[in-house]
Motif scaffolding. Structure first.
Motif, PDB file in Angstrom:
ATOM      1  N   GLU A  61       0.838  -1.204   0.000  1.00 58.70           N
ATOM      2  CA  GLU A  61       0.000   0.000   0.000  1.00 58.70           C
ATOM      3  C   GLU A  61       0.872   1.252   0.000  1.00 58.70           C
ATOM      4  O   GLU A  61       0.525   2.259  -0.623  1.00 58.70           O
ATOM      5  CB  GLU A  61      -0.940  -0.004   1.210  1.00 58.70           C
ATOM      6  N   GLY A  62       2.022   1.182   0.666  1.00 58.91           N
ATOM      7  CA  GLY A  62       2.980   2.288   0.622  1.00 58.91           C
ATOM      8  C   GLY A  62       3.537   2.494  -0.770  1.00 58.91           C
ATOM      9  O   GLY A  62       3.708   3.628  -1.225  1.00 58.91           O
ATOM     10  N   VAL A  63       3.825   1.397  -1.471  1.00 64.75           N
ATOM     11  CA  VAL A  63       4.313   1.471  -2.859  1.00 64.75           C
ATOM     12  C   VAL A  63       3.281   2.189  -3.730  1.00 64.75           C
ATOM     13  O   VAL A  63       3.619   3.074  -4.518  1.00 64.75           O
ATOM     14  CB  VAL A  63       4.621   0.059  -3.400  1.00 64.75           C
ATOM     15  N   ALA A  64       2.013   1.828  -3.580  1.00 64.23           N
ATOM     16  CA  ALA A  64       0.949   2.476  -4.362  1.00 64.23           C
ATOM     17  C   ALA A  64       0.850   3.961  -4.011  1.00 64.23           C
ATOM     18  O   ALA A  64       0.652   4.799  -4.892  1.00 64.23           O
ATOM     19  CB  ALA A  64      -0.392   1.771  -4.110  1.00 64.23           C
ATOM     20  N   ALA A  65       1.024   4.294  -2.736  1.00 65.06           N
ATOM     21  CA  ALA A  65       0.995   5.701  -2.323  1.00 65.06           C
ATOM     22  C   ALA A  65       2.151   6.473  -2.955  1.00 65.06           C
ATOM     23  O   ALA A  65       1.990   7.621  -3.387  1.00 65.06           O
ATOM     24  CB  ALA A  65       1.055   5.800  -0.796  1.00 65.06           C
ATOM     25  N   ALA A  66       3.321   5.851  -3.029  1.00 71.42           N
ATOM     26  CA  ALA A  66       4.481   6.504  -3.653  1.00 71.42           C
ATOM     27  C   ALA A  66       4.231   6.757  -5.136  1.00 71.42           C
ATOM     28  O   ALA A  66       4.653   7.780  -5.676  1.00 71.42           O
ATOM     29  CB  ALA A  66       5.743   5.663  -3.449  1.00 71.42           C
ATOM     30  N   GLN A  67       3.534   5.846  -5.797  1.00 71.54           N
ATOM     31  CA  GLN A  67       3.226   6.050  -7.212  1.00 71.54           C
ATOM     32  C   GLN A  67       2.331   7.267  -7.397  1.00 71.54           C
ATOM     33  O   GLN A  67       2.515   8.035  -8.338  1.00 71.54           O
ATOM     34  CB  GLN A  67       2.575   4.817  -7.831  1.00 71.54           C
ATOM     35  N   THR A  68       1.393   7.483  -6.481  1.00 77.33           N
ATOM     36  CA  THR A  68       0.539   8.667  -6.614  1.00 77.33           C
ATOM     37  C   THR A  68       1.361   9.942  -6.465  1.00 77.33           C
ATOM     38  O   THR A  68       1.072  10.949  -7.102  1.00 77.33           O
ATOM     39  CB  THR A  68      -0.636   8.672  -5.608  1.00 77.33           C
ATOM     40  N   CYS A  69       2.408   9.886  -5.626  1.00 77.87           N
ATOM     41  CA  CYS A  69       3.307  11.040  -5.504  1.00 77.87           C
ATOM     42  C   CYS A  69       4.024  11.294  -6.821  1.00 77.87           C
ATOM     43  O   CYS A  69       4.201  12.452  -7.224  1.00 77.87           O
ATOM     44  CB  CYS A  69       4.331  10.809  -4.395  1.00 77.87           C
ATOM     45  N   ALA A  70       4.443  10.223  -7.495  1.00 74.47           N
ATOM     46  CA  ALA A  70       5.138  10.358  -8.781  1.00 74.47           C
ATOM     47  C   ALA A  70       4.231  11.001  -9.824  1.00 74.47           C
ATOM     48  O   ALA A  70       4.682  11.827 -10.621  1.00 74.47           O
ATOM     49  CB  ALA A  70       5.644   9.001  -9.259  1.00 74.47           C
TER      50      ALA A  70
END
Length: 153
Positions: A61-70
């Motif tokens: 879920e953290g990985v997915a959150a980081a993608q939204t930042c990108a």
């Protein structure tokens, strides 16, 4: 449509409008051929992705959150380029902050969500230097915040 936006479309992603600053700062600064983009926080159309990775959120879920930042970083970059995101020469550096528990040590895996996304969308232009650090908390309780440095033509 730009080549980068065409690639995003292939991936089913449309860049949102750049988020407005939440305090007394600017979303980006252009110095010569470099663009410094302020930290983009984890959020989707549904709202902020909040919580501590390692307690409230899984690494995935953290990985997915980081993608939204990108995605937010690319939206700000597009604005900095006057709408022509194809002016991007290179993603130079990302600095990622993960709202995580003291025991959580997979911050690099979380920030890979942004790094992998940049390479998937931009190819070699997306390869970059990077830092991934833990934070005791982040604004609005978000899970991830990432800032970026980009070279443009």
């Amino acid at each position: 449509m730009s080549a980068i936006e065409a690639r995003l479309k292939e991936l089913g992603i449309t860049l949102p409008d750049m988020a407005a600053p939440a305090a007394n700062y600017v979303p980006y600064v252009v110095v010569g051929d470099m663009v410094y983009v302020s930290g983009q926080i984890s959020m989707t159309e549904a709202g902020f992705t909040t919580g501590k990775v390692g307690a409230d959120l899984t690494t995935e879920e953290g990985v997915a959150a980081a993608q939204t930042c990108a995605v937010g970083l690319l939206a700000a970059l597009k604005a900095a380029c006057g709408g022509d995101i194809d002016r991007l020469v290179q993603v130079v550096k990302l600095v990622g902050f993960v709202n995580s528990t003291p025991e959580f040590t997979d911050q690099p895996k979380v920030i890979n969500g942004a790094s992998d996304f940049m390479v998937e969308v931009l190819g070699d232009k997306g390869r970059h230097a990077r830092s991934a650090v833990s934070a005791g908390s982040l604004p609005f309780g978000v899970a991830v915040e990432i800032e970026g440095i980009f070279q443009i033509s």
